[in-house]
Write an enzyme that holds these catalytic residues in place. Structure first.
Site, short mmCIF file in Angstrom:
data_model
loop_
_atom_site.label_atom_id
_atom_site.label_comp_id
_atom_site.label_asym_id
_atom_site.label_seq_id
_atom_site.Cartn_x
_atom_site.Cartn_y
_atom_site.Cartn_z
N CYS A 165 0.82 -1.22 0.00
CA CYS A 165 0.00 0.00 0.00
C CYS A 165 0.85 1.27 0.00
CB CYS A 165 -0.95 -0.01 1.19
SG CYS A 165 -2.13 -1.37 1.11
N HIS A 167 -3.15 7.28 2.37
CA HIS A 167 -3.57 5.97 1.86
C HIS A 167 -4.94 5.65 2.45
CE1 HIS A 167 -3.91 1.83 0.96
NE2 HIS A 167 -3.66 1.43 2.19
N ASN A 209 -10.08 -0.11 0.27
CA ASN A 209 -8.62 -0.01 0.19
C ASN A 209 -8.16 -0.68 -1.11
OD1 ASN A 209 -5.88 -0.36 0.43
ND2 ASN A 209 -5.94 -1.06 2.55
N1 COA Z 1 -18.13 -7.98 10.41
C1 COA Z 1 -18.62 -8.15 11.64
N2 COA Z 1 -17.85 -8.42 12.69
C2 COA Z 1 -16.52 -8.48 12.49
C3 COA Z 1 -15.94 -8.30 11.23
C4 COA Z 1 -16.80 -8.04 10.16
N3 COA Z 1 -16.36 -7.86 8.90
N4 COA Z 1 -14.61 -8.43 11.33
C5 COA Z 1 -14.34 -8.67 12.61
N5 COA Z 1 -15.50 -8.72 13.32
C6 COA Z 1 -15.69 -8.97 14.76
C7 COA Z 1 -14.52 -9.71 15.37
O1 COA Z 1 -14.68 -11.10 15.22
C8 COA Z 1 -14.63 -9.26 16.80
O2 COA Z 1 -15.63 -10.02 17.42
P1 COA Z 1 -15.43 -10.53 18.92
O3 COA Z 1 -15.30 -9.29 19.75
O4 COA Z 1 -16.68 -11.30 19.17
O5 COA Z 1 -14.18 -11.35 18.91
C9 COA Z 1 -15.13 -7.83 16.70
O6 COA Z 1 -15.72 -7.71 15.41
C10 COA Z 1 -14.03 -6.80 16.85
O7 COA Z 1 -12.98 -7.18 15.99
P2 COA Z 1 -11.64 -6.37 15.94
O8 COA Z 1 -10.67 -7.07 15.04
O9 COA Z 1 -11.22 -6.07 17.37
O10 COA Z 1 -12.15 -5.00 15.28
P3 COA Z 1 -11.39 -3.66 15.06
O11 COA Z 1 -12.12 -2.56 15.73
O12 COA Z 1 -9.92 -3.78 15.33
O13 COA Z 1 -11.58 -3.44 13.51
C11 COA Z 1 -10.34 -3.59 11.47
C12 COA Z 1 -11.02 -4.36 12.61
C13 COA Z 1 -9.73 -4.61 10.53
C14 COA Z 1 -11.40 -2.78 10.76
C15 COA Z 1 -9.28 -2.64 12.07
O14 COA Z 1 -8.45 -3.35 12.97
C16 COA Z 1 -8.43 -2.04 10.99
O15 COA Z 1 -8.91 -1.28 10.18
N6 COA Z 1 -7.12 -2.30 11.01
C17 COA Z 1 -6.25 -1.79 9.97
C18 COA Z 1 -6.35 -2.70 8.78
C19 COA Z 1 -5.80 -2.08 7.54
O16 COA Z 1 -6.00 -0.93 7.29
N7 COA Z 1 -5.09 -2.88 6.75
C20 COA Z 1 -4.54 -2.46 5.52
C21 COA Z 1 -3.41 -1.56 5.78
S1 COA Z 1 -2.71 -1.03 4.29
#
Ligand code: COA
Length: 338
Positions: free
Chosen positions: A119, A261, A291
């Site tokens: 990215c 980004h 993304n």
């Molecule tokens: N739909 C519904 N629930 C979801 C889900 C989805 N698509 N994805 C995860 N969950 C659930 C998880 O299982 C978790 O459930 P639990 O509490 O029962 O275990 C809950 O939602 C919270 O998950 P978590 O991973 O803690 O969420 P988060 O607030 O960290 O958000 C991302 C997840 C991926 C959106 C966030 O971490 C993020 O944006 N990270 C950066 C990723 C990124 O930008 N990557 C590319 C970089 S170039």
């Protein structure tokens, strides 16, 4: 350390372009495949829908179209282009897809190669192209960011599949004796944290001849520790941007646009708030495209130039970040066509 970008010549941003696949996948549609929903995805990421390359489309075609639009805006004869860099992690050919784009464009005097930095790829490619232009070795370059992560997403993994989409964007830049669009930049890598986000090869070995095996050329789907990547982005992006602003003694109030980004709206908001940049100056099209990896920055730039939010002379604070881990920042003035 901030790299010195004092070259003999300045770099002027004179064109941009983008191209997107036709097929739209909404959050509700994803909810039919995995246990997710529109409310969760929008509130955690800002993403409403994404595009996916379909059977009658290709990454090379999109990248060519984006490059063509940028060249057209710059009003260049294609034969005057010296360099084409394609930032991508998803080439159609692992030996390189950029030469095919060069041929499609008819840019027969340009050298063309791929560059991979996930990215951060577009920003890394932009800085790489700038070295050739700033030194006077070359005059005109097209820098493309294009990715097709839909090929490598596990569409049954709700933690990753909701985030990504396909697309392409490009800029046309040229060396200039009078103007310096690119004020400064910095690039960084930390391979020790590379395990947070991978598209790595599978470790399948097959028998070749008696006593010798060979590795099968195959990749695993994208794997990500979302929370770690999130923490990395909200920590490192403000640091690298802040160092650049300090080095060039630019007050954050002077930034016309924050162009990050497009990974997650919460990351954009967190970085903006660290610099007290109001939301009207934060560029975002996550809602429509998600993304798109190396494509997000030129895609967003192109949208905001064409709808006339970004005007000639605007100062843009830009940062890319992602797998590697890798990240970078650049401060540049958008010039536009002469
Ligand atoms: N739909 C519904 N629930 C979801 C889900 C989805 N698509 N994805 C995860 N969950 C659930 C998880 O299982 C978790 O459930 P639990 O509490 O029962 O275990 C809950 O939602 C919270 O998950 P978590 O991973 O803690 O969420 P988060 O607030 O960290 O958000 C991302 C997840 C991926 C959106 C966030 O971490 C993020 O944006 N990270 C950066 C990723 C990124 O930008 N990557 C590319 C970089 S170039």
């Amino acid at each position: 350390m901030i790299r010195n970008s004092q070259w003999d010549l300045g770099i002027s941003f004179v064109g941009c372009g983008s191209a997107m696949p036709h097929k739209v996948i909404t959050n509700d549609q994803l909810g039919q495949r995995v246990d997710t929903n529109d409310e969760w995805i929008k509130s955690r990421t800002g993403i409403g829908e994404r595009r996916v390359i379909g059977e009658n489309e290709s990454l090379i075609e999109l990248a060519t179209e984006a490059a063509f639009d940028a060249i057209k805006m710059a009003d260049w004869d294609v034969k005057t282009i010296d360099l084409i860099i394609l930032a991508t992690s998803t080439p159609e050919d692992l030996f390189g897809s950029a030469p095919k784009i060069q041929s499609n464009l008819g840019a027969s005097n340009a050298v063309a190669f791929d560059l991979t930095a996930a990215c951060s790829g577009f920003l890394f490619a932009l800085v790489t192209a700038s070295q050739y232009l700033g030194s006077g070795a070359m005059k005109r370059a097209v820098v493309i960011g294009a990715d097709q992560l839909s090929k490598w997403v596990d569409w049954d993994d709700r933690k990753t599949c909701v985030l990504f989409g396909d697309g392409a964007g490009a800029v046309a830049i040229e060396s200039s004796e009078n103007e310096s669009g690119l004020v400064g930049y910095d690039l960084k890598s930390d391979g020790s944290k590379g395990g947070c986000l991978n598209l790595s090869q599978s470790n399948i070995f097959l028998d070749l001849v008696q006593g010798v095996t060979h590795q099968k050329g195959e990749y695993l789907p994208i794997q990500m520790e979302g929370k770690e990547v999130y923490k990395f982005a909200v920590k490192e992006v403000p640091i690298i941007l802040g160092e650049l602003l300090d080095k060039y003694q630019i007050n954050s109030e002077c930034i016309d646009w924050l162009l990050l980004h497009q990974a997650n709206q919460r990351i954009l908001d967190a970085v903006a708030s660290r610099f007290s940049i109001p939301s009207e100056k934060v560029l975002s099209n996550l809602r429509h495209y998600g993304n798109t990896s190396a494509a997000t920055i030129p895609l967003m730039l192109d949208e905001a130039v064409r709808d006339q939010r970004i005007k000639s002379g605007d100062l843009i604070a830009c940062s890319g970040f992602g797998a590697g881990l890798s990240w970078g920042a650049a401060l540049f003035y958008w010039h536009g066509p002469h």
